[in-house]
Design an enzyme around this catalytic site. Sequence first.
Site, PDB file in Angstrom:
ATOM      1  CB  SER A 131      -0.936   0.001   1.215  1.00 39.90           C
ATOM      2  OG  SER A 131      -0.204  -0.033   2.414  1.00 39.90           O
TER       3      SER A 131
ATOM      4  CE  LYS B 241      -3.343   1.357   4.921  1.00 40.19           C
ATOM      5  NZ  LYS B 241      -3.172   0.875   3.532  1.00 40.19           N
TER       6      LYS B 241
END
Length: 833
Positions: free
Chosen positions: A713, A756
Amino acid sequence: MDTDDDFDFDFDQYPNFLDAMPGLGGELFPDKELEEDEEGFIEYAFLPLRDIVLFPQMVMPLFIGRERSLEAVRAAVANDENLIVATQRNSDVLDPTLNDMYAIGTEITIGKALRMPDNSTSVLAQGRRRVEIVEFTKWEPYIRVRARPVHEPMEWDRNTEALMRAVITLFEKMVSLNRSMPEDAYTFAINIDEPGWLADFIASTLSVPVDVRQDILETLDANERLQKVSIVVAKELDVLELESQIHSKVQQEVDKSQREHFLREQMRVIQGELGEADIFAQEIGEVRELAEKKPLPPEVRAKVDKEIARLNAMPPMSPEVGIIRTYIDWILALPWEEATADNLDVPHAARVLDGDHYGLERVKDRILEYIAVKKIAPETMRSPILCFVGPPGTGKTSIGRSIATALGREFVRISLGGVRDEAEIRGHRRTYIGALPGRIIQAMRRAGTKNPLFMLDEIDKLGNDFRGDPSSALLEVLDPEQNFSFSDHYLDLDFDLSPVMFVTTANYLDAIPHALQDRMEVIEFPGYLEEEKMEICRQFLARRQLAAHGLDKFGIRFEEEALKTIIRRYTLEAGVRNLEREIANVCRKIARDVAEERKFTRRITARRVEELLGPPRFSEEALQEEDQVGVATGAAWTAVGGDIMFIEVNLMPGKGGMQLTGQLGEVMQESAQAALTYARSMAEALGVDPKRFEETDIHLHVPEGAVPKDGPSAGVALATAIISAFTERPIYRDVSMTGEITLRGRVLPVGGVREKALAARRAGIKTFILPQKNESDLENIPKKLRQDLNFVFVTRMSEVLGVALHTQARIRKRPSPLKKTLPTITPPAAPPA
């Protein structure tokens, strides 16, 4: 060889069998001249033998069964002749030919014949000498053969005498060990002074195959014959010694068993005299009465009755009594039919869940849905098997207790962390000492009902080794198609686990085998927002800790700013476990002031928190002080929630190599290579000279180098940092990004978006770049978080650069470190005069 034929002998002539030892014929075997023709041959009636080898000098009864054999014996008696006997190669042949017989046989003399009680005929015969059959001269009505006597060498030396003594010594041991052999056999053997005769006598007493005896018969040399006999006797002696050892051990065990039985009988009589024998019978009666009252399935009741009958038949002091009694106690202690009634009041369940936990709406809705369906269709609704997955401290275990309270069920919990033995799940078989059922059955016994709420905590921490795979054993437990007949090795009975509501917890899904995941309904527990933590503190944590430390009766309370300070500056986690610890830490310090009668404040402010807890552990603002070239802000998912990370890229003159530091995993290293490849492929579009990549070394570093990092990611952030370093365009410090990058510049979706985004907002990020395919994940993000962050969805890397980078390169105030300049060399000063 048995027969029903009559044999015409004058039995009155010979009233008794020979009483002497074999070999001493006496009057029963009158001496007959051993006649031979001019060529040295003899011709007599022939008697084929089956499974018998008759040696010279030996006396042996022969059972006559075949008509030809009877005729041969009649002819020999009528003609006052000897007979010739030889052994058949195959005992199943009824009419043997010359090829069916061994060539070496024995000339015998008939001593006596008797009719046996079963109407068969027995002939007592004595061997005379070895003969070699040459031909069959007559077939009807009996067989007659022509044979050549075999003369044995009669000379021997001292070696022969030594061999005779060795054979006699072995034979003595064999006679002492063989119970079926008379002791007089050894006495007879030591009186034989001829080696050949000794070998023949011992061979005739051995229980060895016919071919071995025939081989000894065909051996003419006395020394060689003795050697063969010694080998056979030695083998037989080994077997007899082994049999003797086994018999001795068996006899010892039998004697021990008889002694124990005798002592138990004495003990039983003594206990009867003392009145103690009735105690064991009373205990068996109590067990039988308890079993009759206990509701049990038919197959279980049959098993219990059988075990009680075994227990009743055993002596009270038998070691098996305790094992059987423990087994019966386990069966009678389990809830085979007992169950608690479910509370199917949906509003009541909602009040209980909301009163114990703040948030967790998805979990609460799932439980309320189950209760509603259970209320409408109680017979067809199966108990769900749920798996709560999330960071530590998010309430996975505590919500399980609340669900049990809302349903009115018993709550049992077992921790699977570190379990590596399959027997922990299925139990041990009763053949092992100290065997017990597995944890599943033990927990069901503690619950006391067959429909508790069963929590399997830390299911992702299961291990496997040489003792088995516990996760595979759980496949049967957590499968509604199988767990209605769960088999525990100790019980050896089917136990119904289908009414149980199973709830499992885990921090990661990756460690759970796919087959086990497929059997569970996974519900994710996301990390808490700051606002959610504040509500949890106000409603639960602060009140609970003040009451636990006895401070609530003094009117002490936490100010809102104090709680915010603890959340922001003293904890950094997805859950609230450390948050509660810090609140408890503050309460302990105030409780000490109260106990020592020192001055204390009833309103705990943010300033007072800093005085009690010391310097803050975390800063509220984690962003860079200014926009920098080559420093991108990424977002990562960790076990304790989300976090931001800075990716730094620095360039230096070199040969186009790239160095990666910061404990990067293999997947993250591959993402860095993909980002560099994309940057090089887009060099001209970005306004970068392609030759710079060949003349420049790249050092990519992710701070907090001691912490391992991995995953795809960070690909977008890596590419942004590399492009920023080559284009010298600064990256906005309040822009964070996540997403996987391909070689063509496409941005792929990632996971952990909620965590996140929460970390980005906590760090002061204003703009959060996400892959376009992650737009659906916004539904799981609270409205407050969506208002504070500007989410930008992208599909290609070019869109990321347009949002994250400045449009113009930074104006350098000093020469670029990439330009090669020659250093100025100052000549050395002249030496002094």
